[in-house]
Design a protein around this motif. Structure first.
Motif, PDB file in Angstrom:
ATOM      1  N   SER A 172       1.140  -0.802  -0.060  1.00 29.67           N
ATOM      2  CA  SER A 172       0.132  -0.064   0.020  1.00 29.67           C
ATOM      3  C   SER A 172       0.806   1.358  -0.001  1.00 29.67           C
ATOM      4  N   VAL A 173       0.365   2.210  -0.954  1.00 28.75           N
ATOM      5  CA  VAL A 173       1.205   3.595  -0.344  1.00 28.75           C
ATOM      6  C   VAL A 173      -0.225   5.280  -0.590  1.00 28.75           C
ATOM      7  N   ARG A 174       1.024   5.251   0.530  1.00 24.40           N
ATOM      8  CA  ARG A 174       0.443   6.805   0.818  1.00 24.40           C
ATOM      9  C   ARG A 174       0.399   7.520   1.170  1.00 24.40           C
ATOM     10  N   PRO A 175       0.429   8.853   0.395  1.00 24.17           N
ATOM     11  CA  PRO A 175       1.023   9.919  -0.205  1.00 24.17           C
ATOM     12  C   PRO A 175       0.687  11.281   1.459  1.00 24.17           C
ATOM     13  N   LEU A 176       1.691  11.616   1.020  1.00 28.84           N
ATOM     14  CA  LEU A 176       1.890  12.704   2.245  1.00 28.84           C
ATOM     15  C   LEU A 176       1.549  13.911   2.455  1.00 28.84           C
ATOM     16  N   ALA A 177       1.989  14.393   0.691  1.00 25.03           N
ATOM     17  CA  ALA A 177       2.314  15.796   0.710  1.00 25.03           C
ATOM     18  C   ALA A 177       1.041  16.411   1.976  1.00 25.03           C
ATOM     19  N   LEU A 178      -0.164  16.123   1.480  1.00 24.04           N
ATOM     20  CA  LEU A 178      -1.151  17.007   1.394  1.00 24.04           C
ATOM     21  C   LEU A 178      -1.861  16.850   2.761  1.00 24.04           C
ATOM     22  N   ASP A 179      -1.928  16.026   3.943  1.00 21.91           N
ATOM     23  CA  ASP A 179      -1.818  16.172   5.329  1.00 21.91           C
ATOM     24  C   ASP A 179      -0.608  16.849   6.176  1.00 21.91           C
ATOM     25  N   ARG A 180       0.614  16.746   5.416  1.00 18.63           N
ATOM     26  CA  ARG A 180       1.723  17.519   6.215  1.00 18.63           C
ATOM     27  C   ARG A 180       1.472  19.216   5.969  1.00 18.63           C
ATOM     28  N   LEU A 181       0.946  18.852   4.576  1.00 20.16           N
ATOM     29  CA  LEU A 181       0.438  20.437   5.022  1.00 20.16           C
ATOM     30  C   LEU A 181      -0.600  20.605   5.574  1.00 20.16           C
ATOM     31  N   ARG A 182      -1.246  20.061   5.272  1.00 17.32           N
ATOM     32  CA  ARG A 182      -2.899  20.867   6.815  1.00 17.32           C
ATOM     33  C   ARG A 182      -2.437  20.159   8.135  1.00 17.32           C
ATOM     34  N   SER A 183      -1.504  19.356   8.932  1.00 22.71           N
ATOM     35  CA  SER A 183      -0.652  19.847   9.380  1.00 22.71           C
ATOM     36  C   SER A 183       0.475  21.041  10.380  1.00 22.71           C
ATOM     37  N   ALA A 184       1.524  21.615   8.732  1.00 22.14           N
ATOM     38  CA  ALA A 184       1.689  22.590   8.777  1.00 22.14           C
ATOM     39  C   ALA A 184       1.154  23.436   9.448  1.00 22.14           C
ATOM     40  N   CYS A 185      -0.255  24.190   8.912  1.00 20.39           N
ATOM     41  CA  CYS A 185      -1.159  25.026   8.532  1.00 20.39           C
ATOM     42  C   CYS A 185      -2.067  25.191   9.383  1.00 20.39           C
ATOM     43  N   GLY A 186      -2.163  23.886  10.903  1.00 16.70           N
ATOM     44  CA  GLY A 186      -3.074  24.511  11.994  1.00 16.70           C
ATOM     45  C   GLY A 186      -4.761  23.378  11.375  1.00 16.70           C
ATOM     46  N   GLY A 187      -4.426  22.834  10.258  1.00 17.15           N
ATOM     47  CA  GLY A 187      -5.626  21.919  10.446  1.00 17.15           C
ATOM     48  C   GLY A 187      -6.034  21.204  11.563  1.00 17.15           C
ATOM     49  N   VAL A 188      -4.910  20.257  12.374  1.00 19.54           N
ATOM     50  CA  VAL A 188      -4.941  19.559  13.486  1.00 19.54           C
ATOM     51  C   VAL A 188      -5.019  20.521  14.469  1.00 19.54           C
ATOM     52  N   GLU A 189      -6.742  20.249  15.454  1.00 17.56           N
ATOM     53  CA  GLU A 189      -6.204  20.829  16.352  1.00 17.56           C
ATOM     54  C   GLU A 189      -6.054  20.767  17.882  1.00 17.56           C
ATOM     55  N   ARG A 190      -6.039  19.327  18.333  1.00 17.25           N
ATOM     56  CA  ARG A 190      -5.440  18.439  19.244  1.00 17.25           C
ATOM     57  C   ARG A 190      -4.990  17.146  18.938  1.00 17.25           C
ATOM     58  N   GLU A 191      -4.682  16.292  19.593  1.00 18.85           N
ATOM     59  CA  GLU A 191      -4.522  14.834  19.536  1.00 18.85           C
ATOM     60  C   GLU A 191      -5.564  13.635  18.477  1.00 18.85           C
ATOM     61  N   PRO A 192      -5.232  13.750  17.585  1.00 15.80           N
ATOM     62  CA  PRO A 192      -5.704  12.776  16.738  1.00 15.80           C
ATOM     63  C   PRO A 192      -6.971  11.420  17.368  1.00 15.80           C
ATOM     64  N   GLY A 193      -7.350  11.051  16.445  1.00 20.21           N
ATOM     65  CA  GLY A 193      -8.205  10.214  17.857  1.00 20.21           C
ATOM     66  C   GLY A 193      -7.588   9.461  16.978  1.00 20.21           C
TER      67      GLY A 193
END
Length: 403
Positions: free
Chosen positions: A382-403
């Motif tokens: 399996s292959v998971r591209p990382l770019a968009l999730d990484r960008l969201r994290s860098a820009c505050g798209g994740v504000e608390r501990e992921p479940g």
């Protein structure tokens, strides 16, 4: 000092999940700041039934470091917390030692947190650290200020790992007073008094200057149509990019390229100016290729950049290839760049390859004898591209501990 504990508990309540099977990780050096945080985190974890894991990094720079690690292990034992000692092995640089040590510390802690299943690492930075960082920038350094919350700066070791700093509103002196009231002792690293280091000089020159509270957060709703495409790159609407902070453009380049070294300010300014216009453009920056037309801006890996080293994975292994793709396998395999191997693709894979821009084809992952898992499904891989999730994290798209 009576308000210190409620302040820290409020941050922990706001950023952490009350109930989760994942452990909470704390970086403990044995110094006063990290000791305060460890004691308070232990209280919070105990109250909410969360597991606590303590990481201590031995940089192997001083004769005392082994004893310091043992002292941290004793603290963990007293608190009933799991403990892991991490060591920075290998030769140390002659210049830039503090920055290299900091990068090594983040890599070691992030990697250990991922292995343990922890999504958040608590770190004991204080208001004093923010003041010192601001003073260092005034002196010409590029030292960033620590944020309360943000992704680990280690890449790819820190993918999916976030750092939480609950003590940023309190000074180092306040924390030591709190410890003294409770009869606690802590380690004082002599390196903190070494005038050869820029942070020591900045600390000595502080005169009550204000700490900057600027953090990079972006309203991501404008990027609702952002997509992962083009061999792991990103496509973003151009209208949404016209007035974004330059820090966002820098982050988009790094995430698409899979790299970590920020672009030079003058080159970043030129790219921002071009994207504010309607002109079509193709540019390279920080290892990324940027292609813009009137509707979309595509951030891709620069095909002319070096660094496409093979990645070998063991049976049931996982790893990151080229900083852009997380690859999981149920068997041993080696991933390499597709460039020079297109003839080994199956006809359906070759057809899919031709639908991609020529500039990104050679930088696809390829498995000898099996083809490209991005162009066709490969059993057990399996292959998971990382770019968009990484960008969201860098820009505050994740504000608390992921479940």
């Amino acid at each position: 000092m009576h308000d210190l504990e409620p302040v820290v508990q409020e941050v922990l309540d706001r950023r952490l999940l009350i109930a989760s099977p994942a452990p909470i990780a704390v970086a403990l050096s044995g110094g006063g700041d990290s000791l305060v945080l460890t004691l308070m985190a232990a209280d919070w974890a105990r109250a909410h039934g969360r597991r606590l894991m303590i990481f201590t990094v031995d940089h192997r720079l001083r004769a005392e470091s082994s004893a310091w690690t043992q002292a941290c292990a004793a603290i963990a034992a007293r608190l009933g917390a799991a403990f892991q000692a991490l060591a920075w092995e290998g030769a140390k640089p002659v210049t830039g030692l503090p920055a290299a040590a900091r990068a090594a510390r983040h890599r070691l802690i992030a990697d250990a947190a991922r292995r343990a299943g922890a999504r958040v690492v608590l770190m004991g930075h204080t208001a004093s650290d923010r003041l010192e960082a601001a003073a260092m920038r005034e002196a010409g350094a590029t030292t960033p200020s620590p944020w309360e919350w943000g992704p680990s700066p280690a890449w790819p070791e820190g993918r999916g790992v976030f750092l939480l700093r609950p003590l940023l509103t309190r000074t180092r002196a306040e924390l030591r007073a709190w410890l003294t009231e409770r009869g606690e002792t802590w380690i004082e690293d002599p390196a903190n008094e070494d005038p050869r280091f820029a942070r020591t000089r900045a600390r000595a020159g502080l005169t009550g200057m204000e700490s900057d509270e600027v953090t990079f957060r972006l309203d991501l709703s404008r990027f609702a149509s952002a997509s992962i495409e083009l061999a792991g790159g990103m496509s973003l609407p151009r209208t949404a990019l016209r007035n974004v902070p330059q820090a966002f453009l820098a982050a988009a380049c790094l995430c698409a390229a899979g790299t970590t070294r920020p672009p030079r300010g003058d080159r970043l300014e030129r790219l921002a100016a071009i994207l504010r216009s309607d002109a079509s453009v193709t540019a390279t920056l920080a290892g990324a290729r940027i292609e813009a037309d009137e509707r979309q801006v595509r951030f891709l890996r620069d095909p002319g950049r070096d660094g496409l080293a093979p990645l070998t994975l063991a049976s049931e292994g996982a790893g990151v290839w080229d900083g852009r793709f997380e690859i999981t396998t149920d068997r041993p395999l080696t991933i390499q760049a597709l460039a020079g191997h297109a003839a080994g693709l199956s006809p359906p894979q070759r057809a899919a390859l031709l639908r991609l821009p020529a500039g990104v084809r050679g930088s696809l992952p390829f498995i000898q004898g099996e083809g490209s898992p991005l162009l066709a499904s490969l059993p057990g891989v399996s292959v998971r591209p990382l770019a968009l999730d990484r960008l969201r994290s860098a820009c505050g798209g994740v504000e608390r501990e992921p479940g």
